[in-house]
Every structure is written in structure tokens, then in C-alpha cells.
Design an enzyme around this catalytic site. Structure first.
Site, PDB file in Angstrom:
ATOM      1  N   ARG A 173      30.326  31.164  66.600  1.00 16.59           N
ATOM      2  CA  ARG A 173      30.926  32.371  67.208  1.00 16.59           C
ATOM      3  C   ARG A 173      30.599  32.461  68.704  1.00 16.59           C
ATOM      4  NH1 ARG A 173      32.805  31.200  63.479  1.00 16.59           N
ATOM      5  NH2 ARG A 173      32.839  32.196  61.441  1.00 16.59           N
ATOM      6  N   SER A 220      33.371  40.770  60.113  1.00 19.37           N
ATOM      7  CA  SER A 220      31.917  40.793  59.893  1.00 19.37           C
ATOM      8  C   SER A 220      31.203  41.383  61.103  1.00 19.37           C
ATOM      9  CB  SER A 220      31.393  39.377  59.650  1.00 19.37           C
ATOM     10  OG  SER A 220      31.924  38.888  58.446  1.00 19.37           O
ATOM     11  N   GLU A 290      28.024  39.957  65.559  1.00 20.27           N
ATOM     12  CA  GLU A 290      29.163  39.059  65.797  1.00 20.27           C
ATOM     13  C   GLU A 290      30.190  39.754  66.693  1.00 20.27           C
ATOM     14  OE1 GLU A 290      30.308  36.818  62.276  1.00 20.27           O
ATOM     15  OE2 GLU A 290      32.384  36.834  62.935  1.00 20.27           O
TER      16      GLU A 290
HETATM   17  C1  FAD Z   1      39.716  41.981  58.670  1.00 21.54           C
HETATM   18  C2  FAD Z   1      39.086  41.053  59.674  1.00 21.54           C
HETATM   19  C3  FAD Z   1      38.625  39.810  59.261  1.00 21.54           C
HETATM   20  C4  FAD Z   1      38.027  38.937  60.177  1.00 21.54           C
HETATM   21  N1  FAD Z   1      37.586  37.721  59.715  1.00 21.54           N
HETATM   22  C5  FAD Z   1      37.045  36.849  60.589  1.00 21.54           C
HETATM   23  C6  FAD Z   1      36.618  35.542  60.151  1.00 21.54           C
HETATM   24  O1  FAD Z   1      36.747  35.173  58.998  1.00 21.54           O
HETATM   25  N2  FAD Z   1      36.088  34.710  61.085  1.00 21.54           N
HETATM   26  C7  FAD Z   1      35.947  35.063  62.390  1.00 21.54           C
HETATM   27  O2  FAD Z   1      35.465  34.250  63.186  1.00 21.54           O
HETATM   28  N3  FAD Z   1      36.326  36.291  62.830  1.00 21.54           N
HETATM   29  C8  FAD Z   1      36.873  37.184  61.967  1.00 21.54           C
HETATM   30  N4  FAD Z   1      37.261  38.425  62.414  1.00 21.54           N
HETATM   31  C9  FAD Z   1      37.039  38.815  63.829  1.00 21.54           C
HETATM   32  C10 FAD Z   1      38.267  38.582  64.751  1.00 21.54           C
HETATM   33  O3  FAD Z   1      39.427  38.478  63.975  1.00 21.54           O
HETATM   34  C11 FAD Z   1      38.117  37.331  65.597  1.00 21.54           C
HETATM   35  O4  FAD Z   1      36.962  37.398  66.411  1.00 21.54           O
HETATM   36  C12 FAD Z   1      39.351  37.098  66.491  1.00 21.54           C
HETATM   37  O5  FAD Z   1      39.385  35.763  66.901  1.00 21.54           O
HETATM   38  C13 FAD Z   1      39.408  38.015  67.702  1.00 21.54           C
HETATM   39  O6  FAD Z   1      40.643  37.800  68.381  1.00 21.54           O
HETATM   40  P1  FAD Z   1      41.325  38.963  69.232  1.00 21.54           P
HETATM   41  O7  FAD Z   1      42.552  38.409  69.841  1.00 21.54           O
HETATM   42  O8  FAD Z   1      41.468  40.178  68.399  1.00 21.54           O
HETATM   43  O9  FAD Z   1      40.216  39.194  70.348  1.00 21.54           O
HETATM   44  P2  FAD Z   1      39.655  40.600  70.887  1.00 21.54           P
HETATM   45  O10 FAD Z   1      38.957  41.289  69.767  1.00 21.54           O
HETATM   46  O11 FAD Z   1      40.703  41.322  71.612  1.00 21.54           O
HETATM   47  O12 FAD Z   1      38.559  40.069  71.909  1.00 21.54           O
HETATM   48  C14 FAD Z   1      37.388  39.425  71.434  1.00 21.54           C
HETATM   49  C15 FAD Z   1      36.624  38.852  72.639  1.00 21.54           C
HETATM   50  O13 FAD Z   1      37.394  37.794  73.201  1.00 21.54           O
HETATM   51  C16 FAD Z   1      37.681  38.050  74.573  1.00 21.54           C
HETATM   52  N5  FAD Z   1      39.059  37.582  74.809  1.00 21.54           N
HETATM   53  C17 FAD Z   1      40.152  37.837  74.047  1.00 21.54           C
HETATM   54  N6  FAD Z   1      41.231  37.201  74.537  1.00 21.54           N
HETATM   55  C18 FAD Z   1      40.813  36.526  75.646  1.00 21.54           C
HETATM   56  C19 FAD Z   1      41.447  35.678  76.600  1.00 21.54           C
HETATM   57  N7  FAD Z   1      42.759  35.380  76.512  1.00 21.54           N
HETATM   58  N8  FAD Z   1      40.696  35.171  77.599  1.00 21.54           N
HETATM   59  C20 FAD Z   1      39.378  35.439  77.692  1.00 21.54           C
HETATM   60  N9  FAD Z   1      38.712  36.234  76.832  1.00 21.54           N
HETATM   61  C21 FAD Z   1      39.414  36.767  75.816  1.00 21.54           C
HETATM   62  C22 FAD Z   1      37.534  39.570  74.746  1.00 21.54           C
HETATM   63  O14 FAD Z   1      37.160  39.914  76.068  1.00 21.54           O
HETATM   64  C23 FAD Z   1      36.428  39.894  73.748  1.00 21.54           C
HETATM   65  O15 FAD Z   1      35.154  39.696  74.311  1.00 21.54           O
HETATM   66  C24 FAD Z   1      37.870  39.326  61.523  1.00 21.54           C
HETATM   67  C25 FAD Z   1      38.336  40.581  61.945  1.00 21.54           C
HETATM   68  C26 FAD Z   1      38.944  41.438  61.038  1.00 21.54           C
HETATM   69  C27 FAD Z   1      39.451  42.782  61.525  1.00 21.54           C
END
Ligand code: FAD
Length: 294
Positions: A173, A220, A290
Site C-alpha cells: 500500500r 480496510s 491504510e
Molecule cells: C468497499 C471498498 C473496498 C476496498 N478494497 C480495497 C482492496 O481490496 N485493496 C486495496 O488496496 N484498496 C481497497 N480499497 C481502497 C481504495 O479503493 C483504493 O485505495 C483505491 O485505489 C483508491 O483509489 P481512488 O481513485 O479512490 O483514490 P483516492 O481515494 O481519491 O485517493 C487516494 C490517494 O491517492 C492519491 N491520488 C489519487 N489519484 C492520484 C493521482 N492521479 N495522482 C497522484 N495522487 C493521486 C490521493 O491524493 C490520495 O492520497 C477499498 C475501498 C472501498 C471503499
């Protein structure tokens, strides 16, 4: 000239002052955003980011907001919301170049339908490719870092840079983007012809059974340590289902905290702090978050 004037005069996108973090995060809580910037293109984003850095303005990048807990107070930093940018992919020789704003679940399904992949681990991870790269998101012993050849990002001078996988420092992560400033705009992934639709569906079903996908959450809360998964620690503390206001440890998966309606970020943080403190005092285990908290 302030940031808003700069964006509007140069036609670089939209500035909105009506959003709160509760509108743009999957957990559905968090305070008002003074300046939400919605870029109209990558070129516009690069110019805006250069301006932000030149003027030393504080900022935060958000994509789908699936992993973010924002405090209930007013947010004065510029919030760059990249989720609305166009996304696409282009096939190259043995690889595929994909926009960072591509929704991850759609990507897993789109590639599985074309019988390319294997990104089936992504099929239940909400968010965008950029967010997945930032956190090296993963599941089922796989993660996005395993599939990346190189990543393209906008650096602090507004220039587009490319870094290879070996420089991305992918870990559990974690990626280089936790340590350098930049906005990820695309990635090239290695692909092969493979049928994964069945596996994808199977994993989707497993998730529906084991995770509270009908509720608002951030996935998580805590990383798993190598010896014991975090949900077991929360269970051992007797906190499965524990509630403060509308924030609750999920009864379905105790490493998830869900918003039952009008949860405040402060309620969620209070639960997180309680779990952390009791885990340390009662088991000597320091849990590591996380999620990103701002
Ligand atoms: C129901 C559910 C299940 C999940 N299951 C998992 C799982 O199994 N495994 C897992 O790893 N995660 C899981 N997650 C967490 C989440 O889905 C991941 O971390 C996902 O990759 C976040 O992507 P996002 O586009 O929503 O990023 P955001 O939440 O919008 O941002 C997350 C971080 O990334 C940075 N960021 C986002 N986009 C960019 C960009 N283009 N450039 C630079 N920085 C950026 C942001 O500044 C922030 O710090 C889950 C979440 C939910 C709600």
C-alpha cells in the site's frame, strides 16, 4: 491574481465552492471545500499545478475518494478533483497505456471482456488507476505494481515525466508518490491474452459476501501485519459492530468502518483512535492506517 482568477482567465477548468468532502468521498463525510478545482484537460491540469507550486499554495489531489477520510472542518487547501478527466486506453506491443482516471472496476471488466489481463484482483477495488498506483492497491496476493511497466505524471514544474516500475518503489500500500509530489496521468501495463471473466465474477461474489458493499466505507482501515490480519485484532477487542453516532465498525468485516447515515469524520476518527490505543495497550500491536486522513 489568485488561483481562481488564474484558472478562469486561462480557461483551465472549473472552480467550485459548493462541495464538501462528504460529496466526493465513498465514506460520505468531511467538511466544506473552499476551492474545488476540476481541471478540463491534462494540459490545463499541468499549468494549474505549476501555478500552485510556483505560488507555494497548499493543495490536495483526490480522484474517486475511496480511501480518504477528511476532517469535518472547512478545508482551505485547493482540492484538485481529477476524477472528471477523460479516460481511455491504447494498445501497444504487449502492453497497454491507460489513463490514470480510468475507474478500476470498469478497467478490470473491460480488459476481461477483451480477454486481456490479468487485472481480476482489481475487480472489487473501487477508485481510479491513479489512486491504485498511489497506494499500490491490491488483493488476492496481487497488486497494481506487479503489472506496471511505467508511470507518467505531472511534476512540480508542470512537466510530464515518465518513471519505470523499478523507480516506483511499490510496496505494501505504498509507492514513490507517497514521497514525491506529482499527479499521475497514465500508466503502461504489461498484458497478455488470458480469460479471466469467470475468476473476476467469482471474486466479485466473494467480496459481496465478505464486505459491507451496501454501506458507505473506505475499505480496510488498517494494514494487515504479517502475523495477524487487522480484523482479527478488532474482533479480539470485542469491537465488531461498535458504534459512535452513525459511524460503526462493520458487523460484516471488522476492518471496515461504515457510515450508517450522518456519520461525522470525528466519530470515525474516535473509533480508529480507540482501536489503535486498545490494540497497543492490550496486545502491544501498533496498527498502521491504510487510509489517507486529511
Ligand atoms: C468497499 C471498498 C473496498 C476496498 N478494497 C480495497 C482492496 O481490496 N485493496 C486495496 O488496496 N484498496 C481497497 N480499497 C481502497 C481504495 O479503493 C483504493 O485505495 C483505491 O485505489 C483508491 O483509489 P481512488 O481513485 O479512490 O483514490 P483516492 O481515494 O481519491 O485517493 C487516494 C490517494 O491517492 C492519491 N491520488 C489519487 N489519484 C492520484 C493521482 N492521479 N495522482 C497522484 N495522487 C493521486 C490521493 O491524493 C490520495 O492520497 C477499498 C475501498 C472501498 C471503499
Amino acid at each position: 491574481m489568485n488561483f481562481k482568477q488564474y484558472i478562469l482567465e486561462n480557461n483551465l477548468g472549473i472552480i467550485n465552492d459548493e462541495y464538501s468532502f462528504k460529496d466526493i468521498t465513498t465514506i460520505g463525510c468531511g467538511g466544506k471545500i473552499k476551492c474545488l478545482y476540476i481541471p478540463k484537460s491534462i494540459e490545463a491540469l499541468a499549468k494549474a499545478f505549476k501555478y500552485i507550486k510556483e505560488k507555494n499554495l497548499s493543495y490536495f489531489i483526490i480522484a474517486n475518494g475511496s480511501n480518504i477520510l477528511a476532517s469535518d472542518s472547512l478545508h482551505n487547501e485547493i482540492v484538485i478533483w481529477v476524477k472528471k478527466l477523460d479516460y481511455t486506453y491504447v494498445f501497444l506491443e504487449n502492453s497497454i497505456k491507460i489513463s490514470a482516471f480510468y475507474p478500476t472496476i470498469k478497467l478490470a471488466y473491460d480488459l476481461a471482456n477483451l480477454e486481456y489481463g490479468d487485472l481480476s484482483f482489481l475487480g472489487g477495488i473501487p477508485g481510479t488507476l491513479g489512486g491504485a498506483i498511489y497506494n499500490n492497491s491490491g488483493a488476492y496476493n496481487d497488486n497494481i505494481g506487479n503489472h506496471i511497466l511505467e508511470v507518467e505524471y505531472i511534476d512540480t514544474a508542470g512537466q510530464i515525466k515518465t518513471i519505470s516500475n523499478s523507480l516506483c518503489a511499490f510496496g505494501y500500500r505504498r509507492s514513490i508518490f507517497h514521497f514525491i509530489e506529482g499527479i499521475i496521468i497514465s500508466a503502461t501495463l504489461k498484458i497478455e491474452k488470458i480469460k479471466t471473466k469467470e475468476l473476476l465474477e467469482k471474486r466479485r461474489k466473494q467480496r459481496l459476501e465478505s464486505q459491507p458493499l451496501d454501506n458507505k466505507s473506505m475499505g480496510s482501515i488498517f494494514k494487515n501485519n504479517p502475523l495477524i490480519p487487522s480484523w482479527k485484532i478488532v474482533d479480539a477487542l470485542g469491537l465488531r459492530g461498535f458504534r459512535i453516532g452513525d459511524a460503526s465498525v462493520s458487523a460484516k468485516h471488522s476492518n471496515f468502518i461504515i457510515n450508517l447515515g450522518k456519520a461525522k469524520a470525528s466519530d470515525i476518527l474516535a473509533i480508529i483512535n480507540l482501536i489503535e490505543t486498545r490494540s497497543r495497550l492490550e496486545f502491544g500491536i501498533n496498527l498502521i492506517k491504510e487510509i489517507t486522513i486529511i
